[in-house]
Scaffold this active site. Sequence first.
Site, PDB file in Angstrom:
ATOM      1  CG  ASP A  41      -2.001   0.994   1.184  1.00  0.00           C
ATOM      2  OD1 ASP A  41      -1.684   2.199   1.118  1.00  0.00           O
ATOM      3  OD2 ASP A  41      -3.174   0.608   1.221  1.00  0.00           O
ATOM      4  NE  ARG A  43      -3.886   3.853   1.942  1.00  0.00           N
ATOM      5  CZ  ARG A  43      -5.079   3.330   2.187  1.00  0.00           C
ATOM      6  NH1 ARG A  43      -6.094   4.130   2.496  1.00  0.00           N
ATOM      7  NH2 ARG A  43      -5.280   2.028   2.134  1.00  0.00           N
ATOM      8  CG  HIS A  98      -1.963  -0.841   6.002  1.00  0.00           C
ATOM      9  ND1 HIS A  98      -2.872  -0.069   5.302  1.00  0.00           N
ATOM     10  CD2 HIS A  98      -1.684  -1.900   5.204  1.00  0.00           C
ATOM     11  CE1 HIS A  98      -3.117  -0.636   4.132  1.00  0.00           C
ATOM     12  NE2 HIS A  98      -2.403  -1.750   4.043  1.00  0.00           N
TER      13      HIS A  98
HETATM   14 ZN   LIG Z   1      -2.696  -3.247   2.716  1.00  0.00          ZN
END
Ligand SMILES: [Zn+2]
Length: 220
Positions: A41, A43, A98
């Site tokens: 990801d 982020r 996360h």
């Molecule tokens: Zn993820």
Amino acid sequence: MQRLVDGVQRFQANVFSAKRHLFERLAEGQDPLALFITCSDSRINPNLITQTDPGELFILRNAGNIVPPYGASRGGEEGSIEYAVSVLGVEDIIVCGHSHCGAMSALLEPSKAAGYPAIRNWLDHAEATRRIIGENYKHLDGEFARQTAAVEVNVLVQLDNLRTHPAVAAALAREQINLHAWVYEIETGKVFAYDSPAGQFMAIENTGHGPRPHYHEIEM
Ligand SMILES: [Zn+2]
């Protein structure tokens, strides 16, 4: 793309010159502090959230921070783990999930992965997570609560998978390695670490460790 090209130029002009000695030393070899396994990801930035420099984290990323059990995928994960543990001699491995993880969302709602066979096949390595949530967390109300639980349960499931890797198993038997389960919360910047005796995730913060606001106890 231009943004990235501009970034490379700014890196060379500003950052590299300021840390030239670090990069020259790193050219000689690496001696990372830990193996850090997290989601692909965009982020998440492992070096940012741990405030570490190049050379300090050996990073393995994939959708859902999944560690296939040894022999199950014959993929790049096995080689990266073996290299980090047996060659580089890392003494800590962190599996970091996360909040708002798309892979965990697709795991709980297989219809979201319909038409994407590669994703479906990959998520099979997290089937234990799906079953634990489905069979033991029926009391959780709503998708958000179930997804939050899945993120936490999944990092613990993946730690179990990690123990099936011979390099890890041997280092554990010598008591030369520690395994850690973390969850990074995007919206608050907080990182929670699993406290085994307490059976819950506790915030890593300099004001002391507080329990994560919970929807459930983790039952593993
Ligand atoms: Zn993820």
